[in-house]
Scaffold this motif. Structure first.
Motif, PDB file in Angstrom:
ATOM      1  N   SER A   1       2.259   1.777  -9.352  1.00 37.91           N
ATOM      2  CA  SER A   1       2.388   0.350  -9.054  1.00 37.91           C
ATOM      3  C   SER A   1       3.818  -0.029  -8.658  1.00 37.91           C
ATOM      4  N   ALA A   2       4.821   0.713  -9.099  1.00 36.90           N
ATOM      5  CA  ALA A   2       6.214   0.377  -8.771  1.00 36.90           C
ATOM      6  C   ALA A   2       6.697   1.085  -7.508  1.00 36.90           C
ATOM      7  N   ILE A   3       5.851   1.871  -6.903  1.00 35.71           N
ATOM      8  CA  ILE A   3       6.248   2.630  -5.714  1.00 35.71           C
ATOM      9  C   ILE A   3       5.724   1.908  -4.473  1.00 35.71           C
ATOM     10  N   PRO A   4       6.632   1.543  -3.558  1.00 33.28           N
ATOM     11  CA  PRO A   4       6.156   0.836  -2.361  1.00 33.28           C
ATOM     12  C   PRO A   4       5.348   1.768  -1.451  1.00 33.28           C
ATOM     13  N   ALA A   5       4.412   1.168  -0.775  1.00 37.15           N
ATOM     14  CA  ALA A   5       3.584   1.939   0.162  1.00 37.15           C
ATOM     15  C   ALA A   5       4.451   2.457   1.295  1.00 37.15           C
ATOM     16  N   THR A   6       4.205   3.663   1.720  1.00 39.86           N
ATOM     17  CA  THR A   6       4.983   4.244   2.810  1.00 39.86           C
ATOM     18  C   THR A   6       4.107   5.210   3.593  1.00 39.86           C
ATOM     19  N   ALA A   7       4.413   5.346   4.857  1.00 41.11           N
ATOM     20  CA  ALA A   7       3.663   6.272   5.699  1.00 41.11           C
ATOM     21  C   ALA A   7       4.368   7.605   5.817  1.00 41.11           C
TER      22      ALA A   7
END
Length: 95
Positions: free
Chosen positions: A47-53
């Motif tokens: 939950s604390a990790i931002p979404a990234t591609a």
């Protein structure tokens, strides 16, 4: 999560694979282990990790589209088996 042999047979049918009974048993164990691992990954708090591609910085690797010197027509046709009026001559591929 444990797969049944019926699950493995269904997956094999979808993939158009013919499996022996030994392969069905082996793939049931292997696929079940993979699903168990995914279940463990689902338990990780992200939950604390931002979404990234991508984990690498995005950069453009393409060069500018600039006109540059190229082969002359004569150089391009130098080794051509057949040429007519400055163009390659080939056999017809369409009727």
């Amino acid at each position: 999560m444990s797969l049944t042999l019926a699950d493995v047979r269904y997956i094999a049918e979808l993939a158009k694979l013919g499996l022996t009974p030994e392969e069905e048993e082996r793939f049931r164990d292997q696929l079940s282990a993979i699903l168990d691992y995914f279940a463990r990954l689902q338990e990780v708090d992200t939950s604390a990790i931002p979404a990234t591609a991508t984990v690498l910085p995005v950069r453009n690797v393409m060069r500018e589209d600039e006109v540059q010197p190229s082969l002359s027509r004569e150089d391009a046709l130098f080794n051509a088996p057949d040429a007519v009026e400055g163009c390659f001559r080939t056999l017809a591929v369409l009727e």
